[in-house]
Motif scaffolding. Structure first.
Motif, PDB file in Angstrom:
ATOM      1  N   ASN A  53       2.399  16.147  57.864  1.00 44.79           N
ATOM      2  CA  ASN A  53       2.658  15.463  56.613  1.00 44.79           C
ATOM      3  C   ASN A  53       4.053  14.853  56.768  1.00 44.79           C
ATOM      4  OD1 ASN A  53       2.931  14.582  54.025  1.00 44.79           O
ATOM      5  ND2 ASN A  53       3.168  16.605  53.122  1.00 44.79           N
ATOM      6  N   GLY A  54       4.105  13.606  57.199  1.00 46.63           N
ATOM      7  CA  GLY A  54       5.365  12.968  57.565  1.00 46.63           C
ATOM      8  C   GLY A  54       5.410  12.804  59.066  1.00 46.63           C
ATOM      9  N   PRO A  56       7.744  14.094  62.126  1.00 51.23           N
ATOM     10  CA  PRO A  56       8.888  14.763  62.749  1.00 51.23           C
ATOM     11  C   PRO A  56       9.288  14.057  64.039  1.00 51.23           C
ATOM     12  CG  PRO A  56       6.886  15.993  63.169  1.00 51.23           C
ATOM     13  CD  PRO A  56       6.523  14.884  62.223  1.00 51.23           C
ATOM     14  N   SER A  57      10.563  14.063  64.322  1.00 56.90           N
ATOM     15  CA  SER A  57      11.024  13.503  65.591  1.00 56.90           C
ATOM     16  C   SER A  57      10.779  14.523  66.699  1.00 56.90           C
ATOM     17  CB  SER A  57      12.519  13.178  65.517  1.00 56.90           C
ATOM     18  OG  SER A  57      13.286  14.376  65.460  1.00 56.90           O
ATOM     19  N   GLU A  60      13.361  17.220  66.485  1.00 60.66           N
ATOM     20  CA  GLU A  60      13.097  18.273  65.497  1.00 60.66           C
ATOM     21  C   GLU A  60      12.071  19.259  66.030  1.00 60.66           C
ATOM     22  OE1 GLU A  60      13.480  16.541  61.071  1.00 60.66           O
ATOM     23  OE2 GLU A  60      12.200  15.311  62.386  1.00 60.66           O
ATOM     24  N   GLY A  93      10.479  20.008  58.059  1.00 65.46           N
ATOM     25  CA  GLY A  93      11.747  19.292  58.030  1.00 65.46           C
ATOM     26  C   GLY A  93      12.026  18.747  56.646  1.00 65.46           C
ATOM     27  N   GLN A  94      13.057  17.958  56.526  1.00 65.05           N
ATOM     28  CA  GLN A  94      13.415  17.362  55.242  1.00 65.05           C
ATOM     29  C   GLN A  94      12.328  16.421  54.743  1.00 65.05           C
ATOM     30  OE1 GLN A  94      16.046  17.974  53.243  1.00 65.05           O
ATOM     31  NE2 GLN A  94      16.716  19.567  54.653  1.00 65.05           N
ATOM     32  N   GLU A  95      11.692  15.715  55.668  1.00 61.27           N
ATOM     33  CA  GLU A  95      10.706  14.711  55.278  1.00 61.27           C
ATOM     34  C   GLU A  95       9.359  14.893  55.979  1.00 61.27           C
ATOM     35  OE1 GLU A  95      12.347  10.768  55.383  1.00 61.27           O
ATOM     36  OE2 GLU A  95      14.272  11.479  54.643  1.00 61.27           O
ATOM     37  N   TRP A  96       9.090  16.073  56.453  1.00 61.89           N
ATOM     38  CA  TRP A  96       7.808  16.333  57.102  1.00 61.89           C
ATOM     39  C   TRP A  96       7.455  17.813  56.964  1.00 61.89           C
ATOM     40  CZ3 TRP A  96       7.422  19.789  61.180  1.00 61.89           C
ATOM     41  CH2 TRP A  96       8.634  20.160  61.780  1.00 61.89           C
TER      42      TRP A  96
END
Length: 132
Positions: A53-54, A56-57, A60, A93-96
């Motif tokens: 969901n998003g 991640p790099s 990360e 993560g912050q966005e995933w």
């Protein structure tokens, strides 16, 4: 007599070298072997198959397995490792983020690549919990 055996052995070695025995593996085989030998490549290959969901790099994602391995080496369980009041190492993560089943798949991939000595323990715990 000894000279003939030595000369025959040297000739046989030279012939083997000329006929291709003992040569370097083909480039594709060499690349495949190095990919499986490289923990990061092995882990990311599996991680890239997971739907997050998003997005991640890779940085990360690769930050997690060494931390998981440290927690496992210290004798902690998967439950503790992912628990926010324990290790707080759930893959998010912050966005995933990811659902629990995919988080376990990611954990198993990380353990398999970075600390395979813990793989049986992790898989056994996940199976006992009914989550794997």
């Amino acid at each position: 007599m000894r000279t003939r055996h030595t000369l025959a052995a040297a000739t046989a070695v030279a012939l083997l070298a000329l006929t291709g025995c003992g040569t370097e593996p083909e480039p594709d085989a060499k690349a495949a072997a190095s990919a499986t030998a490289d923990p990061e490549a092995q882990y990311l290959s599996r991680a890239h198959d997971i739907k997050f969901n998003g997005a991640p790099s890779d940085g990360e994602l690769t930050a997690l397995p060494p931390q998981w391995c440290d927690a496992l080496a210290d004798g902690h369980s998967v439950e503790w490792t992912f628990d926010p009041t324990g290790g707080d190492l759930y893959p998010i993560g912050q966005e995933w983020g990811t659902v629990q089943q995919d988080a376990y798949t990611l954990l198993v991939a990380g353990v398999r690549a970075y600390c395979p000595e813990n793989l049986d323990t992790v898989k056994d715990e996940l199976r006992e919990s009914g989550d794997y």
